[in-house]
Write an enzyme that holds these catalytic residues in place. Structure first.
Site, mmCIF file in Angstrom:
data_model
loop_
_atom_site.group_PDB
_atom_site.id
_atom_site.type_symbol
_atom_site.label_atom_id
_atom_site.label_comp_id
_atom_site.label_asym_id
_atom_site.label_seq_id
_atom_site.Cartn_x
_atom_site.Cartn_y
_atom_site.Cartn_z
ATOM 1 N N LYS A 1 0.872 -1.061 0.006
ATOM 2 C CA LYS A 1 -0.263 0.147 0.251
ATOM 3 C C LYS A 1 0.879 1.651 -0.231
ATOM 4 C CE LYS A 1 -1.331 2.970 2.605
ATOM 5 N NZ LYS A 1 -1.653 3.777 2.128
ATOM 6 N N GLU B 1 10.755 1.412 9.953
ATOM 7 C CA GLU B 1 11.525 2.786 9.932
ATOM 8 C C GLU B 1 10.939 3.578 9.816
ATOM 9 O OE1 GLU B 1 14.676 2.423 8.879
ATOM 10 O OE2 GLU B 1 15.055 0.270 7.999
ATOM 11 N N CYS C 1 14.377 11.075 5.438
ATOM 12 C CA CYS C 1 14.049 10.213 6.166
ATOM 13 C C CYS C 1 14.964 10.722 7.766
ATOM 14 C CB CYS C 1 13.671 9.044 6.665
ATOM 15 S SG CYS C 1 14.469 8.303 5.707
ATOM 16 N N GLU D 1 10.638 16.318 14.504
ATOM 17 C CA GLU D 1 10.907 16.512 13.019
ATOM 18 C C GLU D 1 9.793 17.704 11.812
ATOM 19 O OE1 GLU D 1 9.675 12.880 11.378
ATOM 20 O OE2 GLU D 1 11.433 12.811 10.309
HETATM 21 P P1 TAP Z 1 2.936 8.652 7.664
HETATM 22 O O1 TAP Z 1 1.449 9.045 8.148
HETATM 23 O O2 TAP Z 1 2.979 7.543 9.365
HETATM 24 O O3 TAP Z 1 2.552 7.642 6.729
HETATM 25 C C1 TAP Z 1 3.172 5.925 5.634
HETATM 26 C C2 TAP Z 1 2.520 5.378 6.016
HETATM 27 O O4 TAP Z 1 1.446 4.660 7.029
HETATM 28 C C3 TAP Z 1 1.547 6.046 4.474
HETATM 29 O O5 TAP Z 1 1.366 4.599 3.391
HETATM 30 C C4 TAP Z 1 -0.149 6.011 5.155
HETATM 31 O O6 TAP Z 1 -1.287 5.673 4.216
HETATM 32 C C5 TAP Z 1 -0.231 4.504 6.111
HETATM 33 N N1 TAP Z 1 -1.032 4.900 7.414
HETATM 34 C C6 TAP Z 1 -1.838 6.320 7.767
HETATM 35 N N2 TAP Z 1 -2.507 5.534 9.246
HETATM 36 C C7 TAP Z 1 -2.129 4.083 8.721
HETATM 37 C C8 TAP Z 1 -2.650 3.422 9.471
HETATM 38 N N3 TAP Z 1 -3.361 3.275 10.660
HETATM 39 N N4 TAP Z 1 -2.641 1.701 9.027
HETATM 40 C C9 TAP Z 1 -1.503 1.123 8.044
HETATM 41 N N5 TAP Z 1 -0.738 1.961 7.901
HETATM 42 C C10 TAP Z 1 -1.370 3.485 7.366
HETATM 43 O O7 TAP Z 1 3.905 8.794 7.226
HETATM 44 P P2 TAP Z 1 4.111 9.877 6.162
HETATM 45 O O8 TAP Z 1 3.201 11.307 6.655
HETATM 46 O O9 TAP Z 1 3.950 9.336 5.106
HETATM 47 O O10 TAP Z 1 5.790 9.799 6.213
HETATM 48 C C11 TAP Z 1 6.274 11.040 6.637
HETATM 49 C C12 TAP Z 1 7.239 10.289 7.914
HETATM 50 O O11 TAP Z 1 7.623 8.874 7.571
HETATM 51 C C13 TAP Z 1 7.834 11.141 8.533
HETATM 52 O O12 TAP Z 1 8.232 10.795 9.444
HETATM 53 C C14 TAP Z 1 8.962 9.881 8.078
HETATM 54 O O13 TAP Z 1 10.918 10.285 9.199
HETATM 55 C C15 TAP Z 1 8.822 8.929 8.309
HETATM 56 N N6 TAP Z 1 10.342 8.063 7.614
HETATM 57 C C16 TAP Z 1 11.451 7.432 8.025
HETATM 58 C C17 TAP Z 1 11.979 6.639 6.512
HETATM 59 C C18 TAP Z 1 13.374 5.756 7.160
HETATM 60 S S1 TAP Z 1 13.419 5.207 6.374
HETATM 61 N N7 TAP Z 1 13.039 5.461 8.898
HETATM 62 C C19 TAP Z 1 11.836 7.081 5.625
HETATM 63 C C20 TAP Z 1 10.692 7.608 4.850
HETATM 64 C C21 TAP Z 1 10.251 8.346 5.698
HETATM 65 P P3 TAP Z 1 -1.868 7.527 4.067
HETATM 66 O O14 TAP Z 1 -0.994 7.590 2.728
HETATM 67 O O15 TAP Z 1 -2.873 7.444 3.913
HETATM 68 O O16 TAP Z 1 -1.009 8.467 4.829
#
Ligand code: TAP
Length: 517
Positions: free
Chosen positions: A211, A287, A321, A419
């Site tokens: 997803k 991650e 990230c 962050e």
């Molecule tokens: P999230 O809001 O956590 O979303 C990540 C993924 O999880 C999206 O596909 C999201 O869907 C999904 N998701 C949300 N609620 C969920 C639930 N209840 N059950 C299952 N899946 C769910 O993060 P983001 O805003 O997309 O990304 C930013 C964050 O990612 C930052 O904190 C960043 O640091 C972190 N990040 C970490 C890394 C590594 S390698 N550590 C790499 C990249 C990013 P939706 O598309 O609907 O939101």
């Protein structure tokens, strides 16, 4: 029959064969690219059961690009059933070496279509095209090639246990795939996050569904098309754009999913871990977020420190990230460092990410853009000094955020602890004669993803590497990741590695066999 075709030809489909799917035609970058807009389940593109769709917005001009099918729990169940059947059926008949060949076929197809993939990625996520080509797509291809090489090298051990006298025993271990894996990824490097996880997962012999983030699912759908052309049997790879709260949650809850690979924020990671436990105790790797400290000592190579310091924050418009969330600059060079950063920022070209001269594109989507404005407002309210940016780029349509610099940031401030995930440099001073306090400050965070240090003194650098609580340490450079090197965080940045040999183990289980003879 797909298997037979693959074994005969090395591919189930010829490259120019038209697959049947609904698509929208992206006209950009002097190209016309057909991008599938349906869910990809069991080797076919299909509509969502509910007929619901997601609106995909181009962050460069805020216009709707297209609509794509939005998966619900029913669609997730169909994909899991398909992945389950494939895992116990067609996928089992393919040998590890053939599996590696399929992955290489896919990598070659991605390479042949890299300009198309990078164009889609750039338009959908706002990534600068040249970066999308080199990193988003380039490192994805490398990940598929790297993990393809592991397929026929996944080995167990023979273990000298105590014999059951008068007989002997032989004990050995087998590394086996886990089964159906669910992958959930964020929007910052859409294709690369998919590839980092899926290449390890598939190399280990699993089947999967992914997803992708709802704001940027287009490269994942184009990728799905390529998997068919590469010859992957139906059900091995399934791609389901949808909302996290609905489709994502259904993946975490599903009882036939045995492993979940997640990249995203720490709060959602915690929530998902609970779902994994409550449903069927599925294994999970997380991650998560970061607030990585970067230390710049006065004895550094200043040119290098400025160049890498800039990219530690502004690379991929800060949607990175491992971005340095906090810079600690030694007091003796603090003002000079800032002067040089500001000089470089004033000449940074901001604009259309498809333009080859652009260095900084729009933020990924509106909610994120608004969050960055709020982040800067809090910084100002708390008394940090805003020396550059902190606002929308004037006169530009699209989610263009001016690269920003804050100084005089103290450790207790919100902007020092949380962050931003955007192009915001947060600078604090330190006294070089008190390294103990510096290390305490650098470690005073619940995150532990990455870190960096600039100094010409190897002793100082290694001392930092010993004492910093972070999964990645960069010395005299930043952002240098490689598909062969393990990547992942400590503390509340999660656990379980992506990339390198360690990533394979995240998608394998160990069986111990004991034989009496
Ligand atoms: P999230 O809001 O956590 O979303 C990540 C993924 O999880 C999206 O596909 C999201 O869907 C999904 N998701 C949300 N609620 C969920 C639930 N209840 N059950 C299952 N899946 C769910 O993060 P983001 O805003 O997309 O990304 C930013 C964050 O990612 C930052 O904190 C960043 O640091 C972190 N990040 C970490 C890394 C590594 S390698 N550590 C790499 C990249 C990013 P939706 O598309 O609907 O939101």
């Amino acid at each position: 029959s797909l298997l037979v075709r693959f074994l005969r030809q090395g591919s189930a489909y010829s490259d120019d064969q038209q697959l049947n799917f609904q698509a929208f035609t992206l006209k950009a970058n002097k190209r016309e690219i057909r991008v599938p807009t349906q869910l990809f389940i069991n080797g076919e593109f299909v509509d969502a059961d509910s007929q619901r769709t997601l609106e995909i917005v181009n962050p460069t001009n805020e216009e709707v690009l297209c609509r794509v099918a939005c998966a619900s729990a029913t669609d997730v169940d169909k994909a899991v059933q398909a992945a389950h059947s494939a895992f116990y059926g067609s996928w089992r008949q393919i040998t590890p070496r053939q599996r590696g060949q399929l992955m290489l076929n896919l990598a070659d197809l991605m390479e042949r279509n890299k300009e198309e993939l990078a164009t889609i990625e750039s338009v959908d996520s706002g990534a600068v095209y040249t970066l999308a080509l080199k990193t988003h797509v380039g490192m994805s291809i490398e990940a598929w090639r790297y993990f393809a090489g592991w397929c026929d090298k996944i080995q167990g051990n023979t273990i000298p246990v105590n014999p059951a006298r008068p007989n002997n025993v032989l004990t050995f271990t087998r590394k086996e795939p886990i089964g159906v894996c669910g992958l959930i990824t964020p929007w910052n490097y859409p294709l690369m996050m998919l590839s980092w996880k899926m290449a390890a997962c598939i190399a280990a012999g699993n089947t999967c569904l992914i997803k992708p983030a709802q704001t940027c699912p287009l490269t994942a759908l184009k990728f799905a098309e390529l998997t068919v052309r590469a010859g992957f049997p139906p059900g091995v790879i399934n791609v389901l754009p949808g909302k996290g709260s609905d489709a994502g949650q259904a993946v975490a809850d599903h009882e036939l999913v045995r492993k979940l690979g997640f990249t995203g924020s720490t709060p959602i990671g915690k929530h998902i871990m609970k779902s994994c436990a409550d449903s069927n105790l599925k294994k999970c790797s997380l991650e998560l977020g970061g607030k990585s400290p970067l230390i710049i000592f006065a004895d550094c190579d200043m040119d290098k420190a400025v160049r890498h310091g800039m990219s530690s924050v502004f690379f991929n418009k800060g949607e990175n990230c491992i971005a340095a969330g906090r810079l600690f600059v030694e007091d003796r060079i603090h003002d000079e460092f800032i002067r040089r950063v500001l000089k470089d920022l004033r000449t940074m070209t901001i604009g259309d990410p498809l333009d080859r001269s652009t260095a900084h594109g729009p933020q990924n989507h509106k909610a994120h853009f608004d969050k960055l404005l709020e982040f800067c407002r809090r910084g100002v309210d708390e008394g940090a000094k805003l020396v550059y940016g902190g606002c929308r780029v004037p006169h530009l349509k699209g989610y263009f955020f001016t690269p920003t610099v804050f100084t005089n940031v103290t450790d207790d401030m919100f902007i020092a602890q949380e962050e931003s995930f955007g192009p915001i440099m947060i600078i604090s001073k330190f006294n070089g004669s008190d390294v103990d306090s510096l290390m305490q400050r650098a470690n005073r965070t619940e995150y532990g993803l990455a870190s960096g240090v600039f100094t010409k003194d190897i002793g100082k650098a290694l001392n930092f590497a010993d004492r910093i609580e972070a999964g990645t340490v960069f010395v005299n450079l930043y952002n240098k990741t490689d598909v062969a090197a393990p990547f992942g965080g400590f503390k509340q940045s999660g656990y379980g590695k992506d990339l390198g040999q360690e990533a394979l183990n995240e998608y394998l289980k160990t069986k111990c066999v004991t034989v009496e003879y």
